[in-house]
Design a protein around this motif. Structure first.
Motif, PDB file in Angstrom:
ATOM      1  N   GLN A 103     -12.158  -6.888  -8.514  1.00  0.00           N
ATOM      2  CA  GLN A 103     -13.123  -6.041  -7.813  1.00  0.00           C
ATOM      3  C   GLN A 103     -14.531  -6.246  -8.372  1.00  0.00           C
ATOM      4  N   LYS A 104     -14.649  -6.584  -9.668  1.00  0.00           N
ATOM      5  CA  LYS A 104     -15.975  -6.896 -10.220  1.00  0.00           C
ATOM      6  C   LYS A 104     -16.541  -8.148  -9.563  1.00  0.00           C
ATOM      7  N   ALA A 105     -15.684  -9.172  -9.453  1.00  0.00           N
ATOM      8  CA  ALA A 105     -16.134 -10.420  -8.843  1.00  0.00           C
ATOM      9  C   ALA A 105     -16.472 -10.220  -7.372  1.00  0.00           C
ATOM     10  N   ILE A 106     -15.636  -9.445  -6.684  1.00  0.00           N
ATOM     11  CA  ILE A 106     -15.886  -9.183  -5.261  1.00  0.00           C
ATOM     12  C   ILE A 106     -17.196  -8.429  -5.086  1.00  0.00           C
ATOM     13  N   LYS A 107     -17.468  -7.484  -6.005  1.00  0.00           N
ATOM     14  CA  LYS A 107     -18.730  -6.732  -5.921  1.00  0.00           C
ATOM     15  C   LYS A 107     -19.926  -7.681  -6.025  1.00  0.00           C
ATOM     16  N   TYR A 161     -13.980 -14.109  -0.715  1.00  0.00           N
ATOM     17  CA  TYR A 161     -13.677 -14.214  -2.147  1.00  0.00           C
ATOM     18  C   TYR A 161     -12.234 -14.685  -2.359  1.00  0.00           C
ATOM     19  N   ARG A 162     -11.313 -14.162  -1.600  1.00  0.00           N
ATOM     20  CA  ARG A 162      -9.906 -14.547  -1.788  1.00  0.00           C
ATOM     21  C   ARG A 162      -9.655 -16.000  -1.411  1.00  0.00           C
ATOM     22  N   GLU A 163     -10.482 -16.542  -0.518  1.00  0.00           N
ATOM     23  CA  GLU A 163     -10.331 -17.946  -0.138  1.00  0.00           C
ATOM     24  C   GLU A 163     -10.925 -18.875  -1.189  1.00  0.00           C
ATOM     25  N   TYR A 164     -12.131 -18.530  -1.701  1.00  0.00           N
ATOM     26  CA  TYR A 164     -12.855 -19.466  -2.559  1.00  0.00           C
ATOM     27  C   TYR A 164     -12.989 -19.009  -4.009  1.00  0.00           C
ATOM     28  N   LYS A 165     -12.600 -17.772  -4.319  1.00  0.00           N
ATOM     29  CA  LYS A 165     -12.692 -17.229  -5.684  1.00  0.00           C
ATOM     30  C   LYS A 165     -14.123 -17.385  -6.219  1.00  0.00           C
ATOM     31  N   ASP A 166     -14.241 -17.950  -7.422  1.00  0.00           N
ATOM     32  CA  ASP A 166     -15.551 -18.026  -8.072  1.00  0.00           C
ATOM     33  C   ASP A 166     -16.520 -18.977  -7.363  1.00  0.00           C
ATOM     34  N   ALA A 167     -15.988 -19.807  -6.472  1.00  0.00           N
ATOM     35  CA  ALA A 167     -16.856 -20.739  -5.743  1.00  0.00           C
ATOM     36  C   ALA A 167     -17.434 -20.123  -4.479  1.00  0.00           C
ATOM     37  N   SER A 168     -17.175 -18.835  -4.242  1.00  0.00           N
ATOM     38  CA  SER A 168     -17.564 -18.208  -2.980  1.00  0.00           C
ATOM     39  C   SER A 168     -19.045 -18.372  -2.671  1.00  0.00           C
ATOM     40  N   ILE A 169     -19.900 -17.996  -3.618  1.00  0.00           N
ATOM     41  CA  ILE A 169     -21.340 -18.026  -3.355  1.00  0.00           C
ATOM     42  C   ILE A 169     -21.821 -19.455  -3.157  1.00  0.00           C
ATOM     43  N   VAL A 170     -21.252 -20.408  -3.912  1.00  0.00           N
ATOM     44  CA  VAL A 170     -21.634 -21.823  -3.773  1.00  0.00           C
ATOM     45  C   VAL A 170     -21.287 -22.330  -2.377  1.00  0.00           C
ATOM     46  N   VAL A 171     -20.083 -21.976  -1.894  1.00  0.00           N
ATOM     47  CA  VAL A 171     -19.663 -22.426  -0.558  1.00  0.00           C
ATOM     48  C   VAL A 171     -20.558 -21.810   0.511  1.00  0.00           C
ATOM     49  N   VAL A 172     -20.814 -20.511   0.399  1.00  0.00           N
ATOM     50  CA  VAL A 172     -21.647 -19.837   1.400  1.00  0.00           C
ATOM     51  C   VAL A 172     -23.049 -20.432   1.425  1.00  0.00           C
ATOM     52  N   LYS A 173     -23.592 -20.759   0.268  1.00  0.00           N
ATOM     53  CA  LYS A 173     -24.946 -21.326   0.205  1.00  0.00           C
ATOM     54  C   LYS A 173     -25.006 -22.749   0.757  1.00  0.00           C
ATOM     55  N   ASN A 174     -24.016 -23.560   0.373  1.00  0.00           N
ATOM     56  CA  ASN A 174     -24.101 -24.992   0.656  1.00  0.00           C
ATOM     57  C   ASN A 174     -23.299 -25.455   1.865  1.00  0.00           C
ATOM     58  N   GLU A 175     -22.233 -24.718   2.212  1.00  0.00           N
ATOM     59  CA  GLU A 175     -21.387 -25.136   3.337  1.00  0.00           C
ATOM     60  C   GLU A 175     -21.036 -23.933   4.208  1.00  0.00           C
TER      61      GLU A 175
END
Length: 789
Positions: free
Chosen positions: A159-163, A183-197
């Protein structure tokens, strides 16, 4: 999307900007689609017995959280003074009571009010530090245990990471619900994927389409003419077409639809398509297809004379037939643009049929010289299976041809033919596999034949990604594979099935080609029959049992363009005339909840299925589900609820799976009942109709829908004691003969139609359904021109 209650905000904010801080006491309303929230806050300053109403976009807000808020005081004419939030910051709670409420709010999976109380009693004001720095100490809490402590630790970290992800995504218009899924799809890479792809989200995350991904990309500064955006839009257009049943789109149609979606220059979109072809992101080839026939509009002068129909019901004369002009079809060459999996599937099906039919080895070769007169006499004398000539032909064909089709309408003896075939194979000790596309169809197949049957998904052991345990390298151990309800086969599933059928084995497809085609892309059974390269037997004689049923006789009447027979002398087929949409919906609720159960002694939830032509309108799937849920499974203190986006789920609800979930082995169209909603551990338990129980995390609830009413497409392969169907002129885009035919053939005991005579006439008149773009029939013909394989 759920409509926000009237008290949310419908007044103009005052220009005075204010700052407010306080602790969230409770959530009054929260729309998980967009994060819009109404909550009660205890201000840090002011009287302790006065709560303030706050409104705004506050995704994942939880009771017990401390907020610093900036915004405006507004006055709602109905609900009074409210604080409309422009921006806010979440602080950790600073009191024992706040911490306990915060942890027990459902924020953390596995922690409810009782568990929260135990943790806070143990650690007091240090509770949040313990969770953050020494989570292993949770095992010290009396009655918690190591296993539960580990679950809580993982949930806290998640929940911390999701926040963090939510804070980033909220600024780009992404709801809390979708942020969790990202978040459940990409975990810690979520923001990177959203920004770049950002367009990758539309491919990978269920619930995010191109338009949502495009909005995110725009927020990231992606230009409208960016080549990656244009290519993503074209792929989305093809994907949407596959959801409508098309295996490909003609090039011109794809470019037209893609240009409208992308709002870009046609030259640029065409360049993007060429790039996709070069990159093999799509496949293109020349193919032949039939012209489409337009659907009738409500004011069409060609509509049937419903007054003539009514008169024919009460006069002894020839049945009134709705005349249908002959179609002016012509084959025209098309440049077809495919998503690669669908082209590969069509090619695989064609190659698979060729492989099976051309195999030199035959596992049933002994039947080539069988004395079938003796066989059929044996079946009649020993098993009471008396077959007519067409049924005998079907059994003989299945035993002597490596691929064959058995088709026919209700009551024509398809099941009896299968039972006879199975009996012959049993006597000869041959290995037979029985399968159907859905769980309900497989269950019904087992019941009617007395033999074990399974779904194709379970037969092949399909896994995430569509990979199957059985294929060419590891084929099924079978002398014959029989697939019932084959009209439901889409190209992807059929391709997987054919790979697993061993060379030398026989394949029999059984189905009704006059029913609606599959929910998935393609028209497999219809294309195989129309190709002329596979031997087909069509049963057309209605047996006595079927002739005694108005359901069966009316199904055949409708299928041949005749209006159904209704009246006082008919006990299992009813038409309630109601032209007004709202009144028709209310009448359906009354019929399902009171009148039908009282008349026929059936259960409103388990025995009656409402089938609607469309999702929209008061008499559509969505609204009828809400009305029926409210009546058949009303709110109660004893029933827990969970709202997810625009849907409200309640213990006792009838539900249906909306997508294939290979991990849970639950597939599109599977149904069941909610037996438990657990807010502490954040899951919903569903008892499936096949006897299994499956648990869904709250974040997976978009895979479920209420199923008191379902679309006719979703009902394929199923049978229900009673079918109720609205038919109104507002449904005109879907008023087609095969849709009504499919719906009424789902009923075993009673059919009840509610609606407009004109709408029924429109549907029966329209036997030219919107044609699907498929290339299977031409491919099969290419394999065997001018003759059967």
């Amino acid at each position: 999307m759920t409509a926000a209650p009237a008290h949310l905000d419908n007044s103009t904010p005052t220009p005075r900007f204010s700052v407010l801080s306080g602790v969230v006491e409770r959530i009054t309303f929260q729309n998980e689609d967009n994060g819009w929230t109404v909550a009660k806050v205890q201000p840090d300053k002011g009287r302790k017995d006065e709560l303030v109403t706050i409104v705004g976009n506050l995704p994942s807000l939880a009771p017990g959280e401390s907020l610093e808020m900036e915004g405006f005081w507004i006055s709602n004419p109905t609900y009074g003074k409210q604080f409309k939030i422009e921006q806010y910051r979440v602080l950790l709670p600073a009191t024992i009571t706040g911490i306990q409420k915060y942890l027990g709010s459902g924020l953390i999976k596995g922690v409810g009010p009782k568990t929260s109380e135990k943790i806070v009693n143990k650690f007091g004001m240090e509770t949040l530090n313990i969770l953050e720095i020494q989570p292993e100490r949770l095992a010290e809490v009396p009655g918690l245990g190591m296993k539960k402590a580990e679950i809580i630790r993982k949930a806290w970290d998640e929940q911390k990471a999701i926040k963090e992800v939510m804070v980033f995504l909220q600024g780009h218009g992404i709801s809390a619900a979708l942020a969790v899924k990202i978040y459940r799809e990409y975990k810690d890479a979520s923001i990177v994927v959203v920004k770049n792809e950002p367009y990758r989200l539309a491919r990978d995350v269920f619930g995010i389409g191109f338009k949502t991904a495009d909005k995110i990309a725009s927020g990231m500064g992606v230009a409208k003419d960016d080549p990656e955006r244009l290519k993503a839009g074209l792929l989305y257009t093809l994907s949407e077409a596959s959801d409508d049943g098309h295996v490909f789109l003609p090039r011109e149609e794809l470019l037209k639809n893609g240009t409208e979606l992308l709002e870009a220059a046609s030259e640029q979109v065409e360049q993007a398509l060429e790039a996709l072809v070069e990159e093999q992101g799509v496949a293109n080839e020349r193919i032949y297809n039939l012209k489409e026939i337009p659907t009738l509009k409500p004011d069409s002068p060609a509509l049937a004379d419903v007054d003539e129909w009514e008169r024919s019901l009460h006069e002894e004369r020839a049945p009134y037939v709705v005349a249908t002009p002959e179609p002016q079809n012509a084959e025209i060459p098309l440049e077809a643009i495919y998503l690669p999996p669908f082209r590969n599937a069509e090619m695989g099906i064609s190659a698979g049929v060729l492989r099976l039919r051309g195999a030199t080895h035959d596992r049933l070769t002994s039947f080539k010289s069988a004395a079938f007169d003796v066989v059929f006499s044996y079946l009649s004398d020993k098993d009471g299976l008396v077959l007519n000539e067409k049924q005998k032909e079907a059994v003989q064909l299945a035993l002597t041809e490596k691929v064959s089709v058995l088709t026919g309408g209700p009551g024509t003896g398809k099941t009896t033919s299968m039972r006879a075939l199975l009996r012959v194979l049993q006597v000869k000790r041959k290995k037979v596999v029985l399968a159907a596309p859905t769980g309900r169809a497989a269950k019904r197949l087992s019941e009617t034949t007395g033999a074990s049957a399974t779904t194709i998904h379970r037969l092949l052991e399909l896994r995430p990604g569509g990979k199957a345990a059985f294929d060419r390298e590891r084929p099924l151990d079978a002398d014959m594979v029989i697939v019932d309800e084959a009209s439901m086969l889409d190209v992807l599933l059929m391709n997987n099935l054919l790979k697993a059928v061993p060379s030398g084995a026989h394949l029999l497809l059984v189905g009704d080609t006059d029913q609606l085609p599959s929910v998935g892309a393609g028209n497999v059974l219809g294309d195989i029959v129309n190709s002329g390269v596979v031997p087909v037997v069509r049963l057309d004689q209605i047996f006595r049992q079927g002739a005694d049923s108005a359901i069966v006789t009316n199904a055949h009447r409708i299928n041949s363009g005749q209006m159904p027979q209704v009246g006082r002398d008919i006990a299992d087929f009813f038409f309630f005339v109601e032209d007004d949409t709202e009144k028709a919906a209310d009448l359906i609720v009354e019929l399902v909840s009171k009148r039908i159960p009282a008349r026929f002694g059936v259960n409103s939830v388990r025995d009656i299925q409402v089938l609607a032509p469309m999702h929209r309108s008061r008499a559509g799937v969505g609204e009828l589900n809400n009305l029926l849920q409210e009546t058949l499974n009303p709110a109660s203190e004893r029933k827990r609820e969970r709202r997810w986006g625009g849907r409200l789920f309640r213990e006792g609800d009838k539900v249906m799976q909306l997508k294939n979930n290979y991990e849970k082995l639950v597939f599109n169209g599977d149904g069941g009942y909610i037996t438990l909603i657990n807010h502490e551990d954040q899951f919903v338990r569903v008892a499936l109709e096949d006897g299994r129980e499956v648990e869904y995390d709250f974040a997976e609830l978009d895979e479920l829908s209420l199923a008191y009413c379902v679309s006719v497409h979703k009902s394929q392969g199923s049978e229900y004691p009673v079918v109720v169907m609205p038919l109104l002129t507002s449904h005109y885009p879907m008023l087609q003969r095969n849709l009504v035919y499919t719906a009424i053939t789902r009923a075993k005991k009673v059919v009840v139609l509610v609606g407009s005579k004109r709408a029924l006439a429109m549907a029966i008149k329209n036997d030219r359904t919107g044609r699907r773009y498929t290339g299977l029939a031409p491919r099969l013909k290419d394999f065997a021109p001018n003759k059967q394989l």
